[in-house]
Design an enzyme around this catalytic site. Sequence first.
Site, PDB file in Angstrom:
ATOM      1  N   ASP A 141       7.171   7.221   1.993  1.00  0.00           N
ATOM      2  CA  ASP A 141       6.807   7.063   3.466  1.00  0.00           C
ATOM      3  C   ASP A 141       6.377   5.520   3.597  1.00  0.00           C
ATOM      4  O   ASP A 141       5.550   5.400   4.575  1.00  0.00           O
ATOM      5  CB  ASP A 141       5.686   8.150   3.752  1.00  0.00           C
ATOM      6  CG  ASP A 141       5.897   8.479   5.208  1.00  0.00           C
ATOM      7  OD1 ASP A 141       4.606   8.867   5.908  1.00  0.00           O
ATOM      8  OD2 ASP A 141       6.691   7.874   5.917  1.00  0.00           O
ATOM      9  N   ASP A 169      10.558  10.635   3.752  1.00  0.00           N
ATOM     10  CA  ASP A 169      10.315  10.811   5.111  1.00  0.00           C
ATOM     11  C   ASP A 169      11.352   9.793   5.910  1.00  0.00           C
ATOM     12  O   ASP A 169      11.664   8.831   5.333  1.00  0.00           O
ATOM     13  CB  ASP A 169       8.926  10.450   5.592  1.00  0.00           C
ATOM     14  CG  ASP A 169       8.510  10.914   6.983  1.00  0.00           C
ATOM     15  OD1 ASP A 169       7.649  10.082   7.515  1.00  0.00           O
ATOM     16  OD2 ASP A 169       9.257  11.761   7.715  1.00  0.00           O
TER      17      ASP A 169
END
Length: 214
Positions: A141, A169
């Site tokens: 992320d 993500d």
Amino acid sequence: TQTTRPQRMLAAVQKNATRGDPRSVVKAIDQFCRQKEWAMNVGDEKGCILDSVVTEVNPATVLELGTYCGYSTVRIASLLPPDAKLITLEFNPHNAAIARQVIAWAGLGDKIQLVEGASGDWIPKMKEKFGIETFDLVFLDHWKDRYLPDTKLMEECGLLRKGSILLADNVISPGTPDYLEYIRNSPRYKSQYFRSHLEYTKAEDGLEKSVFLG
Ligand SMILES: Cc1ccc(Cc2cc(O)c(O)c(C(=O)NC/C=C/[C@H]3O[C@@H](n4cnc5c(N)ncnc54)[C@H](O)[C@@H]3O)c2)cc1
Ligand SMILES: [Mg+2]
């Protein structure tokens, strides 16, 4: 003097969350981001997908790339078995300082090791510095153009084993095209896309879950 968004987020945690209660910390940050200021936490909707993957994998070792303010760090760590270890990398000293306080408020300091530094520098040191053999779960992320080089680096450093899970993500928004192309076409991974929305918005986004086949 002007405060920063991470500082205001931490203040919201200290005001609205109960010390030692990780889920109340997660809830306080989501409330802050919905009612006061948007921030780039994985958020509540994608967070439920993250929770289900963490619960399914039940990892003993977790690596998170990009701590930011510690929202997903706390969310993951709150679901780990007793002796599990989560290492999270964050190279912005201000963000790291905020994240340490969010993690402390949640009472998860003994499960989480926040390392201040760049993923490219620290991934090759995981074995020698932290005695890590391989990671059962990696949550990506951080900067989106680092997903692919860091995945290749983890392969080269032998940090992935047959069955290791990568969960990424933002594969749609902001998007990680080179990572997606690689991971979906590589014979060494089996991937699955979990469609969702960009945190706290109606825009499409999702998580890509990939199993390393060895
Ligand atoms: C078009 C568009 C733009 C922005 C968004 C919104 C949006 C939504 C999202 O969920 C996002 O995750 C993001 C996003 O950009 N995330 C980047 C997150 C970085 C954090 O990680 C840290 N870091 C970055 N590289 C490294 C590195 N090598 N080693 C160690 N730490 C690193 C930084 O210090 C930050 O603490 C953006 C949506 C759509
Ligand atoms: Mg993100």
